[in-house]
Design an enzyme around this catalytic site. Structure first.
Site, PDB file in Angstrom:
ATOM      1  N   HIS A 267     -25.937 -67.958  39.274  1.00 41.95           N
ATOM      2  CA  HIS A 267     -26.392 -69.145  40.000  1.00 41.95           C
ATOM      3  C   HIS A 267     -27.903 -69.062  40.220  1.00 41.95           C
ATOM      4  CE1 HIS A 267     -26.342 -72.583  42.448  1.00 41.95           C
ATOM      5  NE2 HIS A 267     -25.641 -72.179  43.481  1.00 41.95           N
ATOM      6  N   HIS A 306     -26.063 -75.898  30.234  1.00 35.42           N
ATOM      7  CA  HIS A 306     -25.699 -76.196  31.625  1.00 35.42           C
ATOM      8  C   HIS A 306     -24.294 -76.780  31.632  1.00 35.42           C
ATOM      9  CE1 HIS A 306     -25.980 -77.860  35.704  1.00 35.42           C
ATOM     10  NE2 HIS A 306     -26.999 -77.053  35.873  1.00 35.42           N
ATOM     11  N   ASP A 362     -34.121 -73.385  34.957  1.00 36.33           N
ATOM     12  CA  ASP A 362     -34.583 -71.999  35.032  1.00 36.33           C
ATOM     13  C   ASP A 362     -35.489 -71.601  33.884  1.00 36.33           C
ATOM     14  OD1 ASP A 362     -33.297 -71.219  37.412  1.00 36.33           O
ATOM     15  OD2 ASP A 362     -31.396 -71.299  36.349  1.00 36.33           O
TER      16      ASP A 362
HETATM   17  N1  CMC Z   1     -27.261 -69.629  24.343  1.00 37.44           N
HETATM   18  C1  CMC Z   1     -26.450 -69.598  23.261  1.00 37.44           C
HETATM   19  N2  CMC Z   1     -25.255 -70.196  23.212  1.00 37.44           N
HETATM   20  C2  CMC Z   1     -24.851 -70.828  24.308  1.00 37.44           C
HETATM   21  C3  CMC Z   1     -25.642 -70.907  25.489  1.00 37.44           C
HETATM   22  C4  CMC Z   1     -26.880 -70.274  25.467  1.00 37.44           C
HETATM   23  N3  CMC Z   1     -27.683 -70.300  26.527  1.00 37.44           N
HETATM   24  N4  CMC Z   1     -24.984 -71.610  26.434  1.00 37.44           N
HETATM   25  C5  CMC Z   1     -23.813 -71.966  25.889  1.00 37.44           C
HETATM   26  N5  CMC Z   1     -23.743 -71.512  24.604  1.00 37.44           N
HETATM   27  C6  CMC Z   1     -22.668 -71.765  23.643  1.00 37.44           C
HETATM   28  C7  CMC Z   1     -21.448 -70.917  23.958  1.00 37.44           C
HETATM   29  O1  CMC Z   1     -21.476 -69.688  23.261  1.00 37.44           O
HETATM   30  C8  CMC Z   1     -20.348 -71.829  23.506  1.00 37.44           C
HETATM   31  O2  CMC Z   1     -20.318 -71.774  22.098  1.00 37.44           O
HETATM   32  P1  CMC Z   1     -18.896 -71.802  21.301  1.00 37.44           P
HETATM   33  O3  CMC Z   1     -18.346 -73.185  21.583  1.00 37.44           O
HETATM   34  O4  CMC Z   1     -19.233 -71.545  19.896  1.00 37.44           O
HETATM   35  O5  CMC Z   1     -18.061 -70.730  21.948  1.00 37.44           O
HETATM   36  C9  CMC Z   1     -20.834 -73.226  23.867  1.00 37.44           C
HETATM   37  O6  CMC Z   1     -22.256 -73.118  23.836  1.00 37.44           O
HETATM   38  C10 CMC Z   1     -20.367 -73.716  25.254  1.00 37.44           C
HETATM   39  O7  CMC Z   1     -20.740 -72.728  26.234  1.00 37.44           O
HETATM   40  P2  CMC Z   1     -19.926 -72.417  27.577  1.00 37.44           P
HETATM   41  O8  CMC Z   1     -20.274 -71.030  28.014  1.00 37.44           O
HETATM   42  O9  CMC Z   1     -18.483 -72.761  27.386  1.00 37.44           O
HETATM   43  O10 CMC Z   1     -20.565 -73.498  28.557  1.00 37.44           O
HETATM   44  P3  CMC Z   1     -20.485 -73.468  30.159  1.00 37.44           P
HETATM   45  O11 CMC Z   1     -20.611 -74.871  30.590  1.00 37.44           O
HETATM   46  O12 CMC Z   1     -19.298 -72.703  30.629  1.00 37.44           O
HETATM   47  O13 CMC Z   1     -21.765 -72.596  30.537  1.00 37.44           O
HETATM   48  C11 CMC Z   1     -23.938 -71.947  31.218  1.00 37.44           C
HETATM   49  C12 CMC Z   1     -22.927 -73.112  31.055  1.00 37.44           C
HETATM   50  C13 CMC Z   1     -25.160 -72.437  31.981  1.00 37.44           C
HETATM   51  C14 CMC Z   1     -23.282 -70.790  32.021  1.00 37.44           C
HETATM   52  C15 CMC Z   1     -24.325 -71.441  29.790  1.00 37.44           C
HETATM   53  O14 CMC Z   1     -24.919 -72.490  29.071  1.00 37.44           O
HETATM   54  C16 CMC Z   1     -25.253 -70.225  29.853  1.00 37.44           C
HETATM   55  O15 CMC Z   1     -24.761 -69.085  29.942  1.00 37.44           O
HETATM   56  N6  CMC Z   1     -26.595 -70.440  29.784  1.00 37.44           N
HETATM   57  C17 CMC Z   1     -27.541 -69.366  29.912  1.00 37.44           C
HETATM   58  C18 CMC Z   1     -27.697 -68.969  31.375  1.00 37.44           C
HETATM   59  C19 CMC Z   1     -28.482 -69.994  32.174  1.00 37.44           C
HETATM   60  O16 CMC Z   1     -29.523 -70.481  31.748  1.00 37.44           O
HETATM   61  N7  CMC Z   1     -27.967 -70.310  33.367  1.00 37.44           N
HETATM   62  C20 CMC Z   1     -28.659 -71.254  34.284  1.00 37.44           C
HETATM   63  C21 CMC Z   1     -27.809 -72.422  34.617  1.00 37.44           C
HETATM   64  S1  CMC Z   1     -28.699 -73.689  35.503  1.00 37.44           S
HETATM   65  C22 CMC Z   1     -28.998 -73.047  37.099  1.00 37.44           C
HETATM   66  C23 CMC Z   1     -27.918 -73.272  38.106  1.00 37.44           C
HETATM   67  O17 CMC Z   1     -27.261 -74.331  38.090  1.00 37.44           O
HETATM   68  O18 CMC Z   1     -27.744 -72.391  38.968  1.00 37.44           O
END
Ligand code: CMC
Length: 436
Positions: A267, A306, A362
């Site tokens: 977060h 996100h 971020d």
């Molecule tokens: N880099 C590479 N691949 C990614 C990334 C990334 N940053 N984010 C998602 N993916 C891929 C993931 O591997 C998946 O691919 P596949 O369908 O082939 O398995 C697909 O995109 C969907 O990802 P997900 O993990 O199911 O998506 P989610 O909605 O559960 O996760 C997230 C959202 C923010 C946790 C994720 O995008 C992530 O880990 N990003 C990097 C960390 C980050 O920047 N976090 C800050 C969030 S904003 C601040 C806040 O709100 O607190």
């Protein structure tokens, strides 16, 4: 076209109709689906609330597909350009932008509540020299409830508002003191003739000068960062604030819980991960190799993607400009070039485009905060988010539909079995090996 959903329960052949309101159905309406008189009825299973609205809220609107963020209807871009943090906090809490007179009163109220009881200072001084500032903030905010026992009267609106003012005013003091503690520096008291952000910067950085006057461009940059981070509807910490608040505990205890949720790396800690990633990449030349590794599944491009935004996070657009303005004063951070190259390549690459992965808030905030120790990043987030948490708490506590938050579960454990005396137990699997 009727605004209803017809559900057919194939177990019984029964059909029933459920009203659709505001794009939702009531989860409790599913309880009509029963296989017998004693059956509790159907529940929905939704770990991490992926498709469950837990509140009706009039505070913050997000359209993740279009990259839209509004507080009380006002686009974030307009607030970032024209508003101040205190005015935005007023908007979030009271629903409307203040008049001149209301803003003057509000600013005066906040200014006159920034001091902390000297015992809070002693409490903070009791932490180890290397205590994490976020741990100090969580603890000091929780401790405030013991200084204001009236705060437990959460059904009294005047008492509620007094705590709201205190929290918005005192959290920056706690935050700055947690930073001073980590540096072994004396704590700096608030100054009433400084604005909200200028006073915070003075409490952070003043050394021996009679008056600390922040660089105006940096003060404005922090003001914008505070506006951008003030609220983000039902995220993990807002949900914690509402959930803890639903027990009718005082707002200091609830806010300490919300801040604890923000402490988590998923977060409030992602900007730290971005900075680490940029430092590891080091130069623009190494960006393509890093992108290839991400595409091969070896790690993530931090600051991208996100849960809600499937477009450019509007806060990232604003922060990109803020970063330029900050670097004009502080000198260009070479890691900015790495970030810009990463963004350029990722926005054109099929892997990121097909998954709708765009920069989030971020991606640039870590670079802007780079002069601070990374442990301070979640603290810098918690200061402005205090307004959002309180707005969410006030809305929840006054919503006649809300009750104590109490999710259901799908029980997957053992069926009823008789207690086995210890000598008759033949084997046991320990979930945790003692001492491990
Ligand atoms: N880099 C590479 N691949 C990614 C990334 C990334 N940053 N984010 C998602 N993916 C891929 C993931 O591997 C998946 O691919 P596949 O369908 O082939 O398995 C697909 O995109 C969907 O990802 P997900 O993990 O199911 O998506 P989610 O909605 O559960 O996760 C997230 C959202 C923010 C946790 C994720 O995008 C992530 O880990 N990003 C990097 C960390 C980050 O920047 N976090 C800050 C969030 S904003 C601040 C806040 O709100 O607190």
């Amino acid at each position: 076209m009727p605004e209803t959903l017809t559900i057919m329960d194939n177990r019984t052949g029964r059909t029933f109709e459920v009203p659709i309101e505001e794009g939702t159905i009531r989860a409790t309406a599913l309880r009509e689906a029963k296989v017998g008189e004693d059956d509790f009825g159907l529940m929905s299973y939704d770990p991490a609330f992926l498709n469950t609205a837990s509140v009706r809220s009039a505070i913050t609107f997000i359209d993740g597909d279009r990259g839209v963020l509004r507080y009380r209807g006002y686009p974030i871009e307009q607030l970032a350009e024209q508003s101040t943090y205190l005015e935005t906090a007023y908007l979030l809490l009271f629903g409307e932008l203040p008049t001149n007179a209301a803003l003057a009163r509000w600013s005066d109220e906040i200014t006159h509540h920034t001091f902390l009881h000297e015992n809070v200072k002693s409490l903070m001084q009791a932490f180890r020299y290397d205590a994490h500032p976020m741990g100090m903030l969580v603890s000091a905010v929780a401790a405030l409830s013991t200084f204001y026992p009236e705060a437990s009267q959460v059904d009294d609106s005047a008492i509620r508002m007094r705590q709201v003012v205190r929290l918005i005013a005192k959290v920056p003091t706690i935050a700055a003191w947690s930073f001073r503690h980590s540096r072994g520096l004396p704590y700096v008291y608030p100054e009433n003739d400084l604005g909200f952000v200028a006073n915070f910067l003075s409490m952070m950085f003043r050394i021996a000068e009679p008056k600390y006057l922040a660089e105006p461009a940096l003060e404005r940059a922090l003001e914008v960062l505070f506006i951008l981070h003030a609220d983000h509807e039902q995220n993990c910490s807002a949900n914690a604030m509402r959930s803890i608040g639903s027990s009718k505990v005082d707002p200091y205890s609830a806010l300490a819980g919300a801040a604890a949720a923000l402490y988590g790396p998923l977060h409030g800690g992602a900007n730290e991960a971005v900075l680490k990633m940029l430092t590891e990449i080091g130069t623009v030349k190494r960006v393509p190799e890093f992108i290839s590794r991400v595409k091969a599944g070896e790690g993530r491009l931090m600051g991208f993607g996100h849960r809600i935004y499937k477009n450019y996070d509007p806060r990232a657009t604003i922060l990109k400009q803020v970063a330029d303005e900050v670097f004009e004063v502080t000198g260009r951070n070479p890691l900015l070039d790495v970030a810009l190259e990463l963004e350029k390549i990722a926005l054109e690459d099929g892997y990121f485009v097909s998954r709708k992965l765009y920069p989030n808030v971020d991606f640039y905030s870590g670079l802007i905060y780079q002069a601070l120790p990374v442990a301070m990043f979640p603290v810098m987030f918690a200061i402005p988010r205090t307004a959002g948490w309180l707005a969410q708490w006030l809305e929840g506590i006054q919503d006649p539909e809300q009750k104590i938050a109490r999710p259901r579960q799908v029980y997957t454990g053992a069926d009823e079995r008789a207690y086995v005396p210890i000598d008759e137990r033949r084997s046991a699997t320990l979930a945790v090996t003692p001492g491990a």
